[in-house]
Enzyme design. Structure first.
Site, PDB file in Angstrom:
ATOM      1  N   HIS A 152       0.843  -1.208   0.000  1.00  0.00           N
ATOM      2  CA  HIS A 152       0.000   0.000   0.000  1.00  0.00           C
ATOM      3  C   HIS A 152       0.877   1.256   0.000  1.00  0.00           C
ATOM      4  CE1 HIS A 152      -3.670   2.321   1.169  1.00  0.00           C
ATOM      5  NE2 HIS A 152      -2.752   3.137   1.651  1.00  0.00           N
ATOM      6  N   GLU A 153       1.791   1.327   0.956  1.00  0.00           N
ATOM      7  CA  GLU A 153       2.635   2.524   1.062  1.00  0.00           C
ATOM      8  C   GLU A 153       3.582   2.628  -0.129  1.00  0.00           C
ATOM      9  OE1 GLU A 153       1.817   4.755   3.018  1.00  0.00           O
ATOM     10  OE2 GLU A 153       0.453   3.556   4.246  1.00  0.00           O
ATOM     11  N   HIS A 156       1.742   4.385  -2.822  1.00  0.00           N
ATOM     12  CA  HIS A 156       1.827   5.842  -2.636  1.00  0.00           C
ATOM     13  C   HIS A 156       3.205   6.346  -3.083  1.00  0.00           C
ATOM     14  CE1 HIS A 156      -1.927   6.659  -0.632  1.00  0.00           C
ATOM     15  NE2 HIS A 156      -1.679   5.905   0.418  1.00  0.00           N
ATOM     16  N   HIS A 159       3.426   6.686  -6.718  1.00  0.00           N
ATOM     17  CA  HIS A 159       2.645   7.858  -7.124  1.00  0.00           C
ATOM     18  C   HIS A 159       3.516   9.117  -7.006  1.00  0.00           C
ATOM     19  CE1 HIS A 159      -1.644   9.835  -6.744  1.00  0.00           C
ATOM     20  NE2 HIS A 159      -1.149   9.964  -7.950  1.00  0.00           N
TER      21      HIS A 159
HETATM   22 ZN   LIG Z   1      -2.953   5.171   1.945  1.00  0.00          ZN
END
Ligand SMILES: [Zn+2]
Length: 361
Positions: A152-153, A156, A159
């Site tokens: 998940h991180e 990010h 991104h």
């Molecule tokens: Zn998040």
């Protein structure tokens, strides 16, 4: 759950306050996953390698260790991120172990964001986790939830790292709240893919890959009690919306909440995820006011987004990955997120993939 209660001689009908207690009994009966047996297959270093592998297959990124770079703590790992042509993309720092002076939780942050306003500026991105540090000579082992947090991180982080926009205020994760979790939640989908598990989920002592029956149990367990979870979430999201859809003079919180729940035909057996007086999303700031729905909305985006790869028949389908990079991971906030999503997917988001993921379809 009523059958479980009856078999134990409980002489009552299951009510809202009984739900979690009896759901846990049922979960143990049906999906008793041995979390420590599972963790033996999730070694931190291999899971980091798996996250890098997915980024290489999707976006052509390579992560070159740069032990020569200065970091703020000796445990922080530094990498230079390069593209297919060997061009510099970003610097990535990974700070994985819990320390007494570290804030709890897991997050992505940047020491420098990307922009092209005053010449090209490439980003410096960090992922911070709080995994327990293993004893000397032993590998760090993660729970499945921790592996999903790592991915998940890292979503990010990608991104931030792939960002390629002009203005600093629009780069990387500077997107609206109901879009910013899409790149991160989407990335979690690669964790339980057979190819990834076969290559990276290897037992820390035997080197054996995670057995297929265990994978099936993990996937089945992820769908347990999703009806409850979705209803309790939607109740709070709808109350949040309704409270923000009109002005109040002298709000009687309890009466208003009761009226809204009556309007949406809330089942007696389930309570809201957050009761209004402590539901800080509703009243303590602007960023989440009327925005609680964004968690479920992002889940629809990530399920529908990953389905694009499934429909292409390849979890690394190059054409889909190219659109994902151009319109999502590198696009910051330079396009309306709705238009950006449609450009990636070829249509607006649809709920069917979310219903499949939750086991409702
Ligand atoms: Zn998040």
């Amino acid at each position: 759950m009523q059958a479980v209660a009856d078999s134990e001689g409980a002489n009552f009908k299951i009510a809202a306050h009984d739900w979690r207690f009896y759901a846990e009994k049922l979960r143990r009966e049906r999906y008793d996953l041995d979390q420590s047996a599972l963790a033996a297959y999730f070694q931190l270093d291999r899971m980091i390698a798996a996250a890098f592998y997915v980024a290489e297959k999707l976006f052509g990124l390579r992560f070159a260790p740069r032990d020569d770079l200065p970091t703020y703590h000796p445990e922080v790992r530094a990498y230079e991120v390069l593209d297919r042509e060997g061009e510099h993309v970003a610097v990535f720092l990974g700070d994985y172990y819990a320390r007494s002076a570290k804030r709890s939780g897991a997050w992505m942050s940047n020491f420098r964001g990307q922009s092209n306003l005053d010449g090209p500026v490439r980003p410096l991105i960090v992922n911070v986790m709080n995994f327990p540090k293993p004893p000397a000579g032993r590998p760090a082992l993660l729970t499945l939830t921790e592996v999903q947090t790592l991915f998940h991180e890292f979503g990010h982080a990608l991104h931030g790292m792939l960002s390629n926009v002009v203005y600093p205020s629009m780069s990387g994760t500077s997107t609206p709240t109901d879009f910013v979790e899409f790149p991160s939640q989407l990335y979690e989908h690669w964790v339980l893919q057979p190819e990834i598990l076969r290559l990276f989920a290897l037992h820390c002592d035997t080197g054996e890959p995670l057995p297929a029956p265990m994978i099936e149990l993990v996937i089945a367990a992820s769908r347990f009690n999703q009806g409850f979870a979705t209803v309790e979430f939607c109740a709070s999201a709808l109350v949040d919306f309704k409270l923000h859809s009109k002005s109040y003079e002298n709000l009687d919180v309890e009466a208003e909440e009761h009226a809204i729940l009556h309007d949406i035909a809330m089942p007696d057996e389930i309570v809201m995820r957050h009761r209004t007086p402590h539901f800080s999303h509703v009243f303590s700031g602007e960023s989440y006011a009327a925005g609680y729905y964004s968690y479920l909305w992002s889940e629809q985006l990530d399920a529908d987004g990953f389905a694009a790869f499934e429909e292409a028949g390849d979890i690394f389908d190059p054409a889909t990955a190219e659109r994902l990079k151009n319109f999502v991971y590198s696009a910051g906030n330079q396009r309306d997120p709705k238009a950006a999503y449609a450009a990636f997917r070829g249509r607006p988001p649809q709920p069917e993939a979310l219903l499949r993921k939750k086991g409702f379809a």
